[in-house]
Design an enzyme around this catalytic site. Structure first.
Site, PDB file in Angstrom:
ATOM      1  N   ASP A   1      52.755  42.378  52.175  1.00 21.44           N
ATOM      2  CA  ASP A   1      52.258  41.832  50.910  1.00 21.44           C
ATOM      3  C   ASP A   1      50.744  41.703  51.062  1.00 21.44           C
ATOM      4  O   ASP A   1      50.211  41.835  52.172  1.00 21.44           O
ATOM      5  CB  ASP A   1      52.891  40.459  50.608  1.00 21.44           C
ATOM      6  CG  ASP A   1      52.352  39.854  49.310  1.00 21.44           C
ATOM      7  OD1 ASP A   1      52.306  40.575  48.296  1.00 21.44           O
ATOM      8  OD2 ASP A   1      51.939  38.676  49.309  1.00 21.44           O
ATOM      9  N   SER A   2      50.064  41.404  49.957  1.00 19.98           N
ATOM     10  CA  SER A   2      48.623  41.166  50.047  1.00 19.98           C
ATOM     11  C   SER A   2      48.343  39.854  50.787  1.00 19.98           C
ATOM     12  O   SER A   2      47.204  39.596  51.161  1.00 19.98           O
ATOM     13  CB  SER A   2      48.020  41.108  48.644  1.00 19.98           C
ATOM     14  OG  SER A   2      48.592  40.019  47.944  1.00 19.98           O
TER      15      SER A   2
ATOM     16  N   CYS B   1      55.656  43.057  47.276  1.00 19.39           N
ATOM     17  CA  CYS B   1      54.474  42.847  46.436  1.00 19.39           C
ATOM     18  C   CYS B   1      54.649  43.708  45.195  1.00 19.39           C
ATOM     19  O   CYS B   1      54.758  44.940  45.303  1.00 19.39           O
ATOM     20  CB  CYS B   1      53.236  43.283  47.221  1.00 19.39           C
ATOM     21  SG  CYS B   1      51.717  43.236  46.272  1.00 19.39           S
TER      22      CYS B   1
ATOM     23  N   GLU C   1      47.570  31.157  48.494  1.00 18.95           N
ATOM     24  CA  GLU C   1      46.866  31.509  49.735  1.00 18.95           C
ATOM     25  C   GLU C   1      46.198  30.277  50.348  1.00 18.95           C
ATOM     26  O   GLU C   1      46.087  30.169  51.563  1.00 18.95           O
ATOM     27  CB  GLU C   1      45.815  32.598  49.471  1.00 18.95           C
ATOM     28  CG  GLU C   1      46.412  33.954  49.140  1.00 18.95           C
ATOM     29  CD  GLU C   1      47.253  34.553  50.264  1.00 18.95           C
ATOM     30  OE1 GLU C   1      46.754  34.646  51.399  1.00 18.95           O
ATOM     31  OE2 GLU C   1      48.428  34.907  50.003  1.00 18.95           O
TER      32      GLU C   1
ATOM     33  N   CYS D   1      55.470  38.350  40.401  1.00 12.63           N
ATOM     34  CA  CYS D   1      54.551  38.434  41.545  1.00 12.63           C
ATOM     35  C   CYS D   1      55.160  37.578  42.641  1.00 12.63           C
ATOM     36  O   CYS D   1      55.627  36.463  42.377  1.00 12.63           O
ATOM     37  CB  CYS D   1      53.172  37.898  41.163  1.00 12.63           C
ATOM     38  SG  CYS D   1      52.073  37.643  42.578  1.00 12.63           S
TER      39      CYS D   1
ATOM     40  N   HIS E   1      54.025  35.924  44.999  1.00 12.03           N
ATOM     41  CA  HIS E   1      53.408  34.625  45.319  1.00 12.03           C
ATOM     42  C   HIS E   1      53.985  33.495  44.453  1.00 12.03           C
ATOM     43  O   HIS E   1      54.021  32.340  44.860  1.00 12.03           O
ATOM     44  CB  HIS E   1      51.893  34.664  45.067  1.00 12.03           C
ATOM     45  CG  HIS E   1      51.099  35.309  46.168  1.00 12.03           C
ATOM     46  ND1 HIS E   1      51.089  36.657  46.384  1.00 12.03           N
ATOM     47  CD2 HIS E   1      50.279  34.767  47.111  1.00 12.03           C
ATOM     48  CE1 HIS E   1      50.290  36.929  47.410  1.00 12.03           C
ATOM     49  NE2 HIS E   1      49.782  35.801  47.863  1.00 12.03           N
TER      50      HIS E   1
HETATM   51  N1  DGL Z   1      52.118  39.087  45.793  1.00  9.04           N
HETATM   52  C1  DGL Z   1      51.608  40.194  45.096  1.00  9.04           C
HETATM   53  C2  DGL Z   1      52.440  40.660  43.944  1.00  9.04           C
HETATM   54  O1  DGL Z   1      53.618  40.569  44.016  1.00  9.04           O
HETATM   55  C3  DGL Z   1      50.145  40.404  45.033  1.00  9.04           C
HETATM   56  C4  DGL Z   1      49.322  39.465  44.292  1.00  9.04           C
HETATM   57  C5  DGL Z   1      47.870  39.783  44.465  1.00  9.04           C
HETATM   58  O2  DGL Z   1      47.448  40.053  45.598  1.00  9.04           O
HETATM   59  O3  DGL Z   1      47.155  39.761  43.449  1.00  9.04           O
HETATM   60  O4  DGL Z   1      51.991  41.143  42.966  1.00  9.04           O
END
Ligand code: DGL
Length: 250
Positions: free
Chosen positions: A8-9, A71, A149, A181, A183
């Site tokens: 993931d990011s 992600c 984060e 997303c 997150h």
């Molecule tokens: N967790 C990610 C997603 O599902 C990335 C969010 C991001 O880095 O902007 O989209």
């Protein structure tokens, strides 16, 4: 023993990883947080594809037999090209529009996601299949990723950040809201609290993580299963102390 790479990011993919680990407790996992390049949400697809090639090469060099893009933004930008370029299976995120559309009572569903996900053809195709039957309202969760984060999952600051994205969805009558997303599930407690304060305590948030874990189980079917220990290696392109701390709190 199957080695599985999950990326993931940042920390978001851990919301998927915890479901994967429940479904497949004995595999060997390598979790990679690309937090030196986070957020992905507003980055170009070319940039994200280049990051994903580097991360996939890393996983393969460590012996991974499958890769999970935990992600939505990375899935939208890169999964098709990765499948063409590499010989291993990739499992990506699906925005859970279908279960929301099948389940809504008001006929209005919400999608919270990054700008990259909402612009991606995967999401637009899914949306196209359902928008004759239900009204779909979208909002970018501005600042959500940064909150997660920073480990600020609850409290007044988190509430202030989620409210401007959530309020218009509720005002439009959404009774199901897709968390598009990875997150965002970490903000569930805050989302529920703010929704209740706005008089919509009965809204349901839909997290596609269990469906992704199921898909991985299918993809690995027939392969040699893991050892009994289940092992996790954590890597980050940026701050790995933060990743380890977040992982420990799961
Ligand atoms: N967790 C990610 C997603 O599902 C990335 C969010 C991001 O880095 O902007 O989209």
């Amino acid at each position: 023993m199957a080695i599985i790479g999950i990326m993931d990011s940042g920390m978001g993919g851990l919301s998927v990883f915890r479901e994967i680990r429940k479904a497949l407790p004995s595999e060997h996992y390598i979790y990679y947080a690309d937090n030196a390049h986070c957020p992905y949400g507003e980055k170009s697809p070319e940039y994200i594809r280049a990051r994903l090639r580097a991360i996939t090469d890393f996983f393969i060099s460590r012996g991974a037999v499958a890769v999970v893009l935990a992600c939505n933004t990375a899935t939208a930008a890169a999964i098709e090209s990765l499948r063409k370029e590499y010989d291993i299976p990739f499992v990506g995120m699906e925005p859970a529009v279908k279960p929301a559309a099948l389940d809504t009572k008001t006929g209005v569903i919400g999608v919270l996601a990054t700008a990259g996900t909402l612009k991606g053809s995967k999401y637009l195709n899914t949306k196209g299949r359902f928008e004759d039957h239900v009204k779909i309202v979208e909002r970018v969760g501005r600042g959500f990723v940064e909150l997660v984060e920073a480990g600020k999952l609850t409290g007044p600051e988190a509430e202030e950040v989620v409210k401007p994205a959530l309020e218009p969805l509720l005002a439009e009558g959404c009774d199901r809201i897709v968390l598009g997303c990875t997150h965002y599930p970490f903000l569930l407690e805050t989302l529920r609290k703010v929704a209740a304060e706005l008089g919509h305590g009965d809204v349901e948030f839909i997290d596609p993580a269990p469906a992704v874990a199921k898909r991985l189980v299918q993809v690995l079917e027939g392969r040699k299963k893991g050892n009994d220990r289940g092992e996790t290696e954590l890597y980050a392109s940026g701050d790995d102390a933060k990743l380890k701390e977040f992982y420990a709190s799961l």
